[in-house]
Design a protein around this motif. Structure first.
Motif, mmCIF file in Angstrom:
data_model
loop_
_atom_site.group_PDB
_atom_site.id
_atom_site.type_symbol
_atom_site.label_atom_id
_atom_site.label_comp_id
_atom_site.label_asym_id
_atom_site.label_seq_id
_atom_site.Cartn_x
_atom_site.Cartn_y
_atom_site.Cartn_z
ATOM 1 N N VAL A 56 0.844 -1.202 0.000
ATOM 2 C CA VAL A 56 0.000 0.000 0.000
ATOM 3 C C VAL A 56 0.878 1.250 0.000
ATOM 4 N N ALA A 57 1.888 1.267 0.851
ATOM 5 C CA ALA A 57 2.788 2.419 0.915
ATOM 6 C C ALA A 57 3.525 2.609 -0.402
ATOM 7 N N SER A 58 4.058 1.537 -0.957
ATOM 8 C CA SER A 58 4.783 1.618 -2.222
ATOM 9 C C SER A 58 3.885 2.138 -3.334
ATOM 10 N N SER A 59 2.678 1.618 -3.399
ATOM 11 C CA SER A 59 1.732 2.051 -4.427
ATOM 12 C C SER A 59 1.442 3.542 -4.312
ATOM 13 N N ARG A 60 1.281 4.016 -3.102
ATOM 14 C CA ARG A 60 1.006 5.447 -2.897
ATOM 15 C C ARG A 60 2.211 6.290 -3.305
ATOM 16 N N TYR A 61 3.404 5.871 -2.930
ATOM 17 C CA TYR A 61 4.604 6.611 -3.317
ATOM 18 C C TYR A 61 4.759 6.654 -4.843
ATOM 19 N N VAL A 62 4.492 5.541 -5.507
ATOM 20 C CA VAL A 62 4.583 5.505 -6.971
ATOM 21 C C VAL A 62 3.536 6.439 -7.589
ATOM 22 N N SER A 63 2.336 6.467 -7.024
ATOM 23 C CA SER A 63 1.292 7.374 -7.521
ATOM 24 C C SER A 63 1.727 8.832 -7.379
ATOM 25 N N LEU A 64 2.317 9.158 -6.234
ATOM 26 C CA LEU A 64 2.812 10.523 -6.028
ATOM 27 C C LEU A 64 3.926 10.857 -7.010
ATOM 28 N N LEU A 65 4.811 9.920 -7.226
ATOM 29 C CA LEU A 65 5.898 10.116 -8.190
ATOM 30 C C LEU A 65 5.340 10.358 -9.578
ATOM 31 N N ARG A 66 4.368 9.555 -9.983
ATOM 32 C CA ARG A 66 3.745 9.709 -11.302
ATOM 33 C C ARG A 66 3.086 11.090 -11.429
ATOM 34 N N ARG A 67 2.341 11.493 -10.398
ATOM 35 C CA ARG A 67 1.660 12.794 -10.444
ATOM 36 C C ARG A 67 2.668 13.938 -10.517
ATOM 37 N N ARG A 68 3.728 13.869 -9.733
ATOM 38 C CA ARG A 68 4.755 14.926 -9.772
ATOM 39 C C ARG A 68 5.423 15.008 -11.133
ATOM 40 N N ARG A 69 5.675 13.854 -11.743
ATOM 41 C CA ARG A 69 6.257 13.845 -13.090
ATOM 42 C C ARG A 69 5.319 14.518 -14.079
ATOM 43 N N GLU A 70 4.042 14.169 -13.998
ATOM 44 C CA GLU A 70 3.062 14.747 -14.920
ATOM 45 C C GLU A 70 2.930 16.254 -14.718
ATOM 46 N N GLU A 71 2.909 16.693 -13.453
ATOM 47 C CA GLU A 71 2.813 18.128 -13.153
ATOM 48 C C GLU A 71 4.029 18.890 -13.647
ATOM 49 N N ALA A 72 5.180 18.244 -13.612
ATOM 50 C CA ALA A 72 6.420 18.876 -14.070
ATOM 51 C C ALA A 72 6.589 18.762 -15.578
ATOM 52 N N GLY A 73 5.614 18.124 -16.229
ATOM 53 C CA GLY A 73 5.722 17.942 -17.679
ATOM 54 C C GLY A 73 6.694 16.864 -18.071
ATOM 55 N N GLY A 74 7.074 16.019 -17.118
ATOM 56 C CA GLY A 74 8.055 14.980 -17.402
ATOM 57 C C GLY A 74 7.451 13.606 -17.550
ATOM 58 N N ALA A 75 6.152 13.555 -17.789
ATOM 59 C CA ALA A 75 5.515 12.235 -17.942
ATOM 60 C C ALA A 75 6.111 11.520 -19.132
ATOM 61 N N VAL A 76 6.291 10.250 -18.981
ATOM 62 C CA VAL A 76 6.795 9.443 -20.082
ATOM 63 C C VAL A 76 5.663 9.277 -21.075
ATOM 64 N N PRO A 77 5.822 9.767 -22.306
ATOM 65 C CA PRO A 77 4.728 9.646 -23.274
ATOM 66 C C PRO A 77 4.453 8.200 -23.624
ATOM 67 N N ALA A 78 3.200 7.942 -23.912
ATOM 68 C CA ALA A 78 2.826 6.590 -24.334
ATOM 69 C C ALA A 78 3.539 6.275 -25.633
ATOM 70 N N LYS A 79 3.961 5.040 -25.766
ATOM 71 C CA LYS A 79 4.644 4.643 -26.994
ATOM 72 C C LYS A 79 3.660 4.605 -28.132
ATOM 73 N N LYS A 80 4.064 5.173 -29.251
ATOM 74 C CA LYS A 80 3.221 5.178 -30.435
ATOM 75 C C LYS A 80 3.603 4.027 -31.343
ATOM 76 N N SER A 81 2.613 3.530 -32.034
ATOM 77 C CA SER A 81 2.898 2.477 -32.999
ATOM 78 C C SER A 81 3.648 3.090 -34.174
ATOM 79 N N ARG A 82 4.259 2.256 -34.967
ATOM 80 C CA ARG A 82 4.986 2.722 -36.132
ATOM 81 C C ARG A 82 4.074 3.489 -37.081
ATOM 82 N N LYS A 83 2.827 2.996 -37.261
ATOM 83 C CA LYS A 83 1.886 3.678 -38.142
ATOM 84 C C LYS A 83 1.534 5.050 -37.605
#
Length: 188
Positions: free
Chosen positions: A154-181
């Motif tokens: 539970v603690a790890s999951s919450r920390y990862v969620s916070l990390l993800r949100r901070r990345r997104e807020e900072a504009g550093g979210a890892v973009p979803a991989k696009k297909s070749r097409k």
């Protein structure tokens, strides 16, 4: 030595090797897979690392590409962390976490910090196991470790969620991989 004593002994002594103790020459896939057998605590033959898994981790960007079909210390560090963390979290969360704690520009430093945290965690579990020395305590010990795992998860999951949100807020979210097409359409 009974099974629980043997487990406690392995938890107390078996650790991934330090960065400087890893081979300082590149390894082919089969050599790397053999090496990885010693890096991670395993109890079943079916839970080991395979070439297909390594290829999938590489395709997903979780692991850097091999250098001419050879794997370096950096690959061994990343794979050690992936093999341990994937036991308790999704590969997506492992990728997010490792991009923060095992950066490509300082794999050695990140890996040594990872090893230090792993060492503390394994020592903690080993110490708690000593409180359940009798075979009669097996059910209570199993319950204790299950609940400890739940709480840590539970603690790890919450920390990862916070990390993800901070990345997104900072504009550093890892973009979803696009297909070749999709990439070809975007470039057109």
């Amino acid at each position: 030595m009974d099974e629980l004593s043997a487990l406690r002994e392995r938890l107390a002594t078996q650790r991934p090797v330090a960065y400087e103790e890893m081979p300082d020459f590149p390894l082919y896939m089969d050599q790397m897979l053999s090496y990885m057998e010693r890096q991670v605590l395993r109890f079943d033959d079916g839970d080991g690392l395979t070439a297909a898994m390594v290829n999938n981790y590489t395709k997903s960007g979780l692991l850097p590409r091999a250098e001419g079909k050879k794997y370096s210390r950096e690959h061994l560090c990343c794979l050690t962390a992936v093999c341990i963390l994937k036991q308790v979290m999704s590969v997506k969360d492992v990728e997010l976490l490792l991009s923060s704690v095992l950066p490509r520009e300082d794999v050695a430093g990140g890996y040594e910090a990872f090893r230090a945290d792993l060492d503390r965690s394994l020592n903690l579990v080993t110490d708690v196991m000593e409180g359940y020395p009798a075979e009669e305590d097996t059910a209570q010990a199993a319950l204790h470790f299950a609940l400890l795992s739940y709480a840590a998860g539970v603690a790890s999951s919450r920390y990862v969620s916070l990390l993800r949100r901070r990345r997104e807020e900072a504009g550093g979210a890892v973009p979803a991989k696009k297909s070749r097409k999709s990439k070809e359409k975007a470039e057109a």
